[in-house]
Write an enzyme that holds these catalytic residues in place. Structure first.
Site, PDB file in Angstrom:
ATOM      1  N   VAL A 128     -10.832  18.436 -11.101  1.00 52.32           N
ATOM      2  CA  VAL A 128     -10.315  17.748 -10.116  1.00 52.32           C
ATOM      3  C   VAL A 128      -9.149  18.573  -9.814  1.00 52.32           C
ATOM      4  O   VAL A 128      -8.598  18.426  -8.517  1.00 52.32           O
ATOM      5  CB  VAL A 128      -9.748  16.397 -10.991  1.00 52.32           C
ATOM      6  CG1 VAL A 128      -8.786  15.626  -9.826  1.00 52.32           C
ATOM      7  CG2 VAL A 128     -11.177  15.478 -11.210  1.00 52.32           C
ATOM      8  N   LYS A 136      -8.713  32.229 -16.879  1.00 54.30           N
ATOM      9  CA  LYS A 136      -9.100  31.522 -15.726  1.00 54.30           C
ATOM     10  C   LYS A 136      -8.149  31.625 -14.505  1.00 54.30           C
ATOM     11  O   LYS A 136      -8.736  31.779 -13.395  1.00 54.30           O
ATOM     12  CB  LYS A 136      -8.949  29.827 -15.896  1.00 54.30           C
ATOM     13  CG  LYS A 136      -9.563  28.892 -15.204  1.00 54.30           C
ATOM     14  CD  LYS A 136      -9.170  27.599 -15.229  1.00 54.30           C
ATOM     15  CE  LYS A 136     -10.311  26.844 -16.098  1.00 54.30           C
ATOM     16  NZ  LYS A 136      -9.945  25.363 -16.097  1.00 54.30           N
ATOM     17  N   THR A 165      -7.125  11.361 -15.273  1.00 57.48           N
ATOM     18  CA  THR A 165      -7.528   9.983 -15.690  1.00 57.48           C
ATOM     19  C   THR A 165      -7.021   9.541 -17.132  1.00 57.48           C
ATOM     20  O   THR A 165      -7.360  10.309 -18.049  1.00 57.48           O
ATOM     21  CB  THR A 165      -9.147   9.493 -15.697  1.00 57.48           C
ATOM     22  OG1 THR A 165      -9.773   9.990 -14.577  1.00 57.48           O
ATOM     23  CG2 THR A 165      -9.467   8.303 -16.295  1.00 57.48           C
ATOM     24  N   PHE A 178     -25.644   3.326  -6.794  1.00 55.85           N
ATOM     25  CA  PHE A 178     -25.467   3.505  -8.380  1.00 55.85           C
ATOM     26  C   PHE A 178     -26.498   2.336  -8.903  1.00 55.85           C
ATOM     27  O   PHE A 178     -26.218   1.645  -9.914  1.00 55.85           O
ATOM     28  CB  PHE A 178     -24.089   3.190  -8.862  1.00 55.85           C
ATOM     29  CG  PHE A 178     -23.431   4.412  -8.731  1.00 55.85           C
ATOM     30  CD1 PHE A 178     -23.093   4.845  -7.618  1.00 55.85           C
ATOM     31  CD2 PHE A 178     -23.029   5.041  -9.822  1.00 55.85           C
ATOM     32  CE1 PHE A 178     -22.526   6.012  -7.521  1.00 55.85           C
ATOM     33  CE2 PHE A 178     -22.444   6.220  -9.977  1.00 55.85           C
ATOM     34  CZ  PHE A 178     -22.278   6.925  -8.960  1.00 55.85           C
ATOM     35  N   CYS A 214     -17.140  12.450 -17.076  1.00 50.24           N
ATOM     36  CA  CYS A 214     -16.131  11.177 -16.649  1.00 50.24           C
ATOM     37  C   CYS A 214     -16.543   9.848 -17.459  1.00 50.24           C
ATOM     38  O   CYS A 214     -16.100   9.214 -18.135  1.00 50.24           O
ATOM     39  CB  CYS A 214     -16.163  11.176 -15.238  1.00 50.24           C
ATOM     40  SG  CYS A 214     -15.288  12.780 -14.635  1.00 50.24           S
TER      41      CYS A 214
HETATM   42  C1  UGA Z   1     -17.751   9.861 -11.541  1.00 49.76           C
HETATM   43  C2  UGA Z   1     -17.289   8.908 -10.271  1.00 49.76           C
HETATM   44  O1  UGA Z   1     -18.298   8.544  -9.377  1.00 49.76           O
HETATM   45  C3  UGA Z   1     -16.153   9.491  -9.586  1.00 49.76           C
HETATM   46  O2  UGA Z   1     -15.868   8.303  -8.680  1.00 49.76           O
HETATM   47  C4  UGA Z   1     -15.074   9.749 -10.437  1.00 49.76           C
HETATM   48  O3  UGA Z   1     -14.036  10.303  -9.756  1.00 49.76           O
HETATM   49  C5  UGA Z   1     -15.399  10.754 -11.472  1.00 49.76           C
HETATM   50  O4  UGA Z   1     -16.554  10.164 -12.152  1.00 49.76           O
HETATM   51  C6  UGA Z   1     -14.472  11.039 -12.236  1.00 49.76           C
HETATM   52  O5  UGA Z   1     -13.822  10.170 -13.270  1.00 49.76           O
HETATM   53  O6  UGA Z   1     -13.801  12.280 -12.206  1.00 49.76           O
HETATM   54  P1  UGA Z   1     -19.174  12.306 -11.250  1.00 49.76           P
HETATM   55  O7  UGA Z   1     -18.920  12.038 -12.910  1.00 49.76           O
HETATM   56  O8  UGA Z   1     -18.746  13.448 -10.665  1.00 49.76           O
HETATM   57  O9  UGA Z   1     -18.355  11.078 -10.661  1.00 49.76           O
HETATM   58  O10 UGA Z   1     -20.747  11.696 -11.057  1.00 49.76           O
HETATM   59  P2  UGA Z   1     -21.410  10.541 -10.430  1.00 49.76           P
HETATM   60  O11 UGA Z   1     -21.849  11.133  -9.124  1.00 49.76           O
HETATM   61  O12 UGA Z   1     -20.690   9.346 -10.559  1.00 49.76           O
HETATM   62  O13 UGA Z   1     -22.608  10.408 -11.406  1.00 49.76           O
HETATM   63  C7  UGA Z   1     -22.405  10.160 -12.754  1.00 49.76           C
HETATM   64  C8  UGA Z   1     -23.851   9.967 -13.539  1.00 49.76           C
HETATM   65  O14 UGA Z   1     -24.454   8.882 -13.098  1.00 49.76           O
HETATM   66  C9  UGA Z   1     -24.610  11.226 -13.084  1.00 49.76           C
HETATM   67  O15 UGA Z   1     -25.320  11.725 -14.428  1.00 49.76           O
HETATM   68  C10 UGA Z   1     -25.759  10.440 -12.234  1.00 49.76           C
HETATM   69  O16 UGA Z   1     -27.101  11.066 -12.364  1.00 49.76           O
HETATM   70  C11 UGA Z   1     -25.765   8.942 -12.968  1.00 49.76           C
HETATM   71  N1  UGA Z   1     -26.422   8.247 -11.886  1.00 49.76           N
HETATM   72  C12 UGA Z   1     -25.600   7.945 -10.713  1.00 49.76           C
HETATM   73  C13 UGA Z   1     -27.536   7.410 -12.094  1.00 49.76           C
HETATM   74  O17 UGA Z   1     -27.989   7.446 -13.385  1.00 49.76           O
HETATM   75  N2  UGA Z   1     -27.758   6.192 -11.454  1.00 49.76           N
HETATM   76  C14 UGA Z   1     -27.179   6.203 -10.258  1.00 49.76           C
HETATM   77  O18 UGA Z   1     -27.636   5.239  -9.518  1.00 49.76           O
HETATM   78  C15 UGA Z   1     -25.821   6.898  -9.964  1.00 49.76           C
END
Ligand code: UGA
Length: 437
Positions: free
Chosen positions: A17, A41, A127, A255, A266
């Protein structure tokens, strides 16, 4: 994109981030110093070597280091002194009891107190549990040596890994948690070129918006995964159930993809930290424990389904395709692949692994000499008894399945992300395992 004010920004923390935030503000035209206490880094970043993969990020970093908008530094004190707005974007990793480790936040607050040479707006972007902002404020008041004024604000970030740049510039909303109009005004100016609804609230509420959002999204995923289990038992199709539910505007179709569940740095940690702080405040948020339990169970469930097909797993050749916790990232933290590979190893499977981006990171985790990393999907699939797709990378969708059919020992596709068309694959002679279909 033209900036409206010449703020000098310091972003403390060059994690996912932090680095994206620094790069994007520099792209907007602001002068940004991105500091991190990891000297190695910073030295790599100065050579334009990025610590992780994120589409578009390298291009923005190269452009803005060249034009002088973006500077990398390991000198925290100096960087604070030179800046008007300070973003705290350091890590808040989970402790063994599930709470967030706020040591880095406190260290930064103390460094800011020591170097408060002019008015500064101090913005929490990491966060953090609710009430952290007031602790940061208290810490700065406790240690500051001058009468210089400052404001604290919370500006949680909602970007997703793999889509971080797009999300930064096109957020669904921007949240400003502030105590004074002065802080709100600065933040409004800072973000004035970003077109998104702005929510202005107090700091506690802003902090809660972030924890509640991530926990709700995780809950949505576990909910559909629980429905997928019922679909398997009843002979229904979870993708269609999700489509039917998602068209209801109150539910929405995002989702609701059933599969191996959520991973990444996260959701798992934020869910734990939210449950922990809720309990500390006096409320048992048991729903979140159940969300976590369902999520963890999905991985074991998937392996059990594979076992049902293969009967004896020992010495069976299994291709693992996709290692990162989701596509378009090399992030392996809390990736479902870790548990699944370990379960299969325990069963005695012979495993080949492939991922388009995450192999370097995966090698830090998978050290068992029995595991073989290969250079492409076809190499992994050659003579295998089962192809496990764990991450829905686009390149997997473009595979030549007629070729796969020829090179696989036994044409079993275990689709952990419901990314393929079951009917098409079965018509082509494959055995197919999905989740809830
Ligand atoms: C998540 C949030 O979506 C962001 O809004 C937030 O800013 C971020 O965490 C954070 O707190 O920094 P991220 O961890 O990058 O983002 O990933 P996502 O795209 O949200 O996916 C999270 C997990 O859920 C992945 O493993 C994905 O495969 C899984 N997922 C997502 C599912 O299994 N089903 C879905 O329908 C959607």
């Amino acid at each position: 994109m033209k900036i409206s004010h010449k703020y000098k920004i310091c972003v403390i923390g060059a994690g996912h981030v932090g680095l994206v935030t620094a790069a994007c503000f520099s792209e907007m035209g602001y002068k940004v110093i991105c500091v991190d206490n990891d000297a190695a880094k910073i030295s790599s970043l100065k050579k334009k070597i990025l610590p992780f993969y994120e589409p578009e990020l390298e291009k923005i970093v190269i452009k803005n280091t060249k034009n002088g908008n973006l500077i990398f530094s390991s000198l925290l004190e100096q960087s604070i002194r030179k800046s008007d707005i300070i973003f705290i974007v350091v890590g808040t990793p989970p402790l063994s009891d599930g709470s967030a480790d706020l040591t880095s936040i406190e260290n930064v607050a103390r460094a800011i107190a020591d170097n408060l040479n002019s008015y500064k707006l101090i913005v929490e972007k990491s966060t953090v549990p609710v009430q952290t902002g007031s602790k940061v404020k208290e810490t700065i008041h406790r240690y500051k040596k001058s009468d210089v004024e400052f404001d604290i604000a919370s500006n949680p970030e909602f970007l997703r890994e793999g889509k971080a740049i797009y999300d930064f510039f096109h957020p669904d909303r921007v949240v400003f948690g502030v105590e004074h109009a002065r802080a709100e005004q600065i933040l409004r100016r800072l973000y004035s070129t970003i077109k998104a609804p702005v929510i202005v609230t107090d700091i506690n509420t802003a902090e809660l918006i972030k924890h509640a959002s991530n926990s709700f999204l995780a809950t949505k995923i576990s909910f559909i995964n629980a429905v997928a289990r019922i679909c398997d038992l009843a002979g229904a199709n979870v993708n269609k159930v999700a489509e039917g539910m998602g068209l209801d505007k109150r539910i929405g179709n995002d989702f609701l993809s059933a599969g191996l569940g959520y991973g990444g740095f996260c959701f798992p940690k934020d869910l734990e930290a939210f449950a922990y702080i809720s309990k500390k405040l006096g409320y048992d948020f048991n729903l979140l424990q159940e969300v976590k339990r369902i999520n963890e169970e999905q991985r074991r469930y998937f392996v059990e389904k594979i076992k049902e097909h293969l009967w004896v797993v020992k010495n069976k050749k299994i291709a693992i395709l996709g290692l990162s916790f989701k596509p378009n990232t090399d992030d392996m933290r809390f990736a479902p692949s870790i548990d699944i590979v370990n379960f299969l190893l325990k069963e005695g499977a012979v495993i080949k692994l492939y991922d388009p981006q995450a192999v370097r990171e995966a090698k830090k985790i998978f050290k068992n000499p029995k595991l073989k990393f290969v250079k492409n999907a076809y190499e992994a699939l050659d003579k295998c008894d089962c192809a496990c797709f764990l991450t829905e990378w686009e390149e997997f969708k473009k595979l030549d399945f007629l070729k796969l059919k020829k090179i696989m020992h036994y044409p079993l596709i275990a689709d952990g992300r419901n990314m393929f068309d079951k009917n098409l694959l079965e018509a082509a002679g494959f055995k197919y395992i999905g989740i809830g279909m």
